[in-house]
Write a protein that holds these residues in place. Structure first.
Motif, PDB file in Angstrom:
ATOM      1  N   GLY A 277       6.512  -3.399   0.425  1.00  0.00           N
ATOM      2  CA  GLY A 277       5.277  -3.923   0.996  1.00  0.00           C
ATOM      3  C   GLY A 277       5.337  -5.379   1.406  1.00  0.00           C
ATOM      4  O   GLY A 277       6.159  -6.155   0.921  1.00  0.00           O
ATOM      5  N   THR A 278       4.462  -5.731   2.329  1.00  0.00           N
ATOM      6  CA  THR A 278       4.270  -7.117   2.757  1.00  0.00           C
ATOM      7  C   THR A 278       2.783  -7.428   2.709  1.00  0.00           C
ATOM      8  O   THR A 278       1.937  -6.522   2.668  1.00  0.00           O
ATOM      9  N   ILE A 279       2.452  -8.716   2.708  1.00  0.00           N
ATOM     10  CA  ILE A 279       1.039  -9.108   2.752  1.00  0.00           C
ATOM     11  C   ILE A 279       0.391  -8.575   4.027  1.00  0.00           C
ATOM     12  O   ILE A 279      -0.709  -8.015   4.002  1.00  0.00           O
ATOM     13  N   GLU A 280       1.079  -8.754   5.162  1.00  0.00           N
ATOM     14  CA  GLU A 280       0.499  -8.367   6.447  1.00  0.00           C
ATOM     15  C   GLU A 280       0.145  -6.882   6.490  1.00  0.00           C
ATOM     16  O   GLU A 280      -0.991  -6.497   6.784  1.00  0.00           O
ATOM     17  N   GLU A 281       1.124  -6.037   6.203  1.00  0.00           N
ATOM     18  CA  GLU A 281       0.912  -4.593   6.326  1.00  0.00           C
ATOM     19  C   GLU A 281      -0.066  -4.073   5.271  1.00  0.00           C
ATOM     20  O   GLU A 281      -0.876  -3.188   5.548  1.00  0.00           O
ATOM     21  N   THR A 282      -0.018  -4.651   4.074  1.00  0.00           N
ATOM     22  CA  THR A 282      -0.943  -4.223   3.020  1.00  0.00           C
ATOM     23  C   THR A 282      -2.368  -4.641   3.336  1.00  0.00           C
ATOM     24  O   THR A 282      -3.307  -3.832   3.228  1.00  0.00           O
ATOM     25  N   ALA A 283      -2.553  -5.886   3.747  1.00  0.00           N
ATOM     26  CA  ALA A 283      -3.896  -6.371   4.047  1.00  0.00           C
ATOM     27  C   ALA A 283      -4.507  -5.636   5.237  1.00  0.00           C
ATOM     28  O   ALA A 283      -5.691  -5.271   5.220  1.00  0.00           O
ATOM     29  N   LEU A 284      -3.705  -5.388   6.277  1.00  0.00           N
ATOM     30  CA  LEU A 284      -4.221  -4.668   7.446  1.00  0.00           C
ATOM     31  C   LEU A 284      -4.590  -3.235   7.076  1.00  0.00           C
ATOM     32  O   LEU A 284      -5.582  -2.686   7.584  1.00  0.00           O
ATOM     33  N   SER A 285      -3.826  -2.629   6.186  1.00  0.00           N
ATOM     34  CA  SER A 285      -4.130  -1.260   5.757  1.00  0.00           C
ATOM     35  C   SER A 285      -5.409  -1.224   4.919  1.00  0.00           C
ATOM     36  O   SER A 285      -6.229  -0.306   5.053  1.00  0.00           O
ATOM     37  N   VAL A 286      -5.589  -2.211   4.064  1.00  0.00           N
ATOM     38  CA  VAL A 286      -6.829  -2.296   3.281  1.00  0.00           C
ATOM     39  C   VAL A 286      -8.030  -2.431   4.210  1.00  0.00           C
ATOM     40  O   VAL A 286      -9.057  -1.768   4.030  1.00  0.00           O
ATOM     41  N   SER A 287      -7.914  -3.283   5.231  1.00  0.00           N
ATOM     42  CA  SER A 287      -9.006  -3.435   6.204  1.00  0.00           C
ATOM     43  C   SER A 287      -9.325  -2.107   6.877  1.00  0.00           C
ATOM     44  O   SER A 287     -10.491  -1.747   7.059  1.00  0.00           O
ATOM     45  N   ALA A 288      -8.281  -1.371   7.230  1.00  0.00           N
ATOM     46  CA  ALA A 288      -8.477  -0.092   7.927  1.00  0.00           C
ATOM     47  C   ALA A 288      -9.111   0.963   7.033  1.00  0.00           C
ATOM     48  O   ALA A 288      -9.824   1.845   7.518  1.00  0.00           O
ATOM     49  N   LEU A 289      -8.857   0.877   5.743  1.00  0.00           N
ATOM     50  CA  LEU A 289      -9.339   1.902   4.808  1.00  0.00           C
ATOM     51  C   LEU A 289     -10.608   1.494   4.071  1.00  0.00           C
ATOM     52  O   LEU A 289     -11.117   2.260   3.243  1.00  0.00           O
ATOM     53  N   THR A 290     -11.112   0.317   4.339  1.00  0.00           N
ATOM     54  CA  THR A 290     -12.285  -0.168   3.621  1.00  0.00           C
ATOM     55  C   THR A 290     -13.499   0.714   3.915  1.00  0.00           C
ATOM     56  O   THR A 290     -14.045   0.721   4.999  1.00  0.00           O
ATOM     57  N   SER A 291     -13.882   1.476   2.931  1.00  0.00           N
ATOM     58  CA  SER A 291     -15.061   2.336   3.033  1.00  0.00           C
ATOM     59  C   SER A 291     -15.391   2.841   1.641  1.00  0.00           C
ATOM     60  O   SER A 291     -14.612   2.680   0.693  1.00  0.00           O
ATOM     61  N   ASP A 292     -16.530   3.491   1.497  1.00  0.00           N
ATOM     62  CA  ASP A 292     -16.950   4.008   0.189  1.00  0.00           C
ATOM     63  C   ASP A 292     -15.934   5.019  -0.354  1.00  0.00           C
ATOM     64  O   ASP A 292     -15.721   5.111  -1.554  1.00  0.00           O
TER      65      ASP A 292
END
Length: 352
Positions: A277-292
């Motif tokens: 993992g990297t900060i970039e790919e992990t953070a972007l994935s979290v943004s994409a999956l942010t939901s209830d």
């Protein structure tokens, strides 16, 4: 004699440029900077916290800078029409289909619609003229899709969809009937392109971003996270009909399933399955999956990000890839990606 003098002036300017842009370690960067791109990412990463971070004067300075560097004439390098933005305000930059949507979305966050109507509509017209016949958006020029410069790609197409959709939401009452229909048709064609180019497992592959540790140097995690985030934000707009909304929702579900399937055991994401993992790919994935519904995956990702940040700081990864296979990292990518992920998580928690 005049020719000799002219050549000497050119040589002197070239030498001066090389001296000014040399790094302290003796090397030279691929490009001077990515100031337009980084500025738009920074503004967008703040989301609803923008006014807590930027005062009125700073907001106006940034907005005025975007307005000043928008191309208002045919570009002398590639003949590109006016209206777009390139990656930097220095010479050598040309308008492209990632910086232009980025600047549109940043300006819409910085100033009221009536103060930026000219700039936004000019930029949207530039995007409409750029769209390829396959419905996708290329980087620099409309064409046959045989070269990196005119080839449609998923992440840029998703970015253009969001920029056009956001502009349509703001200006739909001011746009003429035919113009409004052009915007909608462009978005519909782009969504069809994304549907046709979504891989079986639900991913999208970007053109200009890669991962050195995947077999083919592709980065489906980056591409999917970007497109998924763009499409989910697009669904927030009221102008969209239910048929288009359902089509986008279906694409998003497949994209989410892909990201969930390739999350590493430690909570991080790399460029693909089983890639560190990297900060970039992990953070972007979290943004994409942010939901209830994706709290567990996001929480694991945020825990990994916190631990990695404490141990390594905002360490950037070589995620950018030029067509000549020249890899680069950008020191502000980890910061902007991490901030956006945190801002989106805070928004969800407030809604609960």
């Amino acid at each position: 004699m005049n020719l000799v003098i002219g050549i000497w002036i050119v040589v002197e300017k070239g030498i001066d440029f090389l001296v000014r842009t040399q790094r302290e370690d003796g090397s030279w960067p691929i490009d001077v900077d990515l100031s337009t791109w980084i500025t738009s990412l920074s503004v967008k990463s703040l989301r609803g916290k923008k006014d807590e971070v930027l005062n009125f004067q700073s907001t106006e300075i940034i907005a005025d800078h975007f307005k000043k560097i928008q191309y208002k004439e045919v570009h002398p390098f590639n003949g590109s029409a006016p209206g777009g933005w390139g990656w930097t305000n220095f010479s050598g930059s040309v308008p492209d289909c990632d910086d232009t949507p980025g600047a549109i979305l940043a300006l819409l966050r910085l100033q009221p619609g009536n103060e930026i109507e000219y700039e936004i509509t000019a930029a949207c017209n530039w995007l409409l003229k750029l769209q390829n016949s396959d419905g996708g958006f290329p980087t620099f020029s409309r064409g046959w899709g045989k070269l990196p410069f005119d080839q449609s790609c998923a992440d840029l197409t998703g970015h253009a969809v969001l920029a056009l959709s956001a502009s349509l939401e703001v200006y739909q009452d001011k746009l003429g009937k035919n113009t409004k229909r052009r915007y909608i048709k462009a978005v519909e064609k782009a969504v069809k392109y994304l549907s046709l180019h979504q891989c079986k497992k639900g991913s999208w592959v970007p053109l200009w971003f890669g991962n050195q540790q995947t077999i083919d140097h592709s980065n489906p995690v980056y591409g999917t996270a970007r497109v998924l985030t763009y499409l989910q934000d697009t669904m927030n707009y009221s102008w969209m009909n239910e048929a288009l909304r359902d089509e986008i929702r279906s694409l998003c579900m497949k994209g989410k399933n892909f990201l969930l399937a390739v999350q590493n055991e430690d909570g991080s994401w790399g460029g693909a399955e089983n890639i560190p993992g990297t900060i970039e790919e992990t953070a972007l994935s979290v943004s994409a999956l942010t939901s209830d519904k994706e709290d567990e995956a996001c929480e694991k990702g945020l825990v990994w990000l916190d631990g990695y940040y404490r141990e390594n700081g905002l360490k950037s990864a070589p995620i950018g890839l030029y067509f000549a296979s020249l890899w680069y990292d950008e020191r502000l990518y980890p910061l902007t990606a991490y901030l956006e992920a945190l801002a989106r998580q805070l928004e969800v928690k407030r809604e609960k």
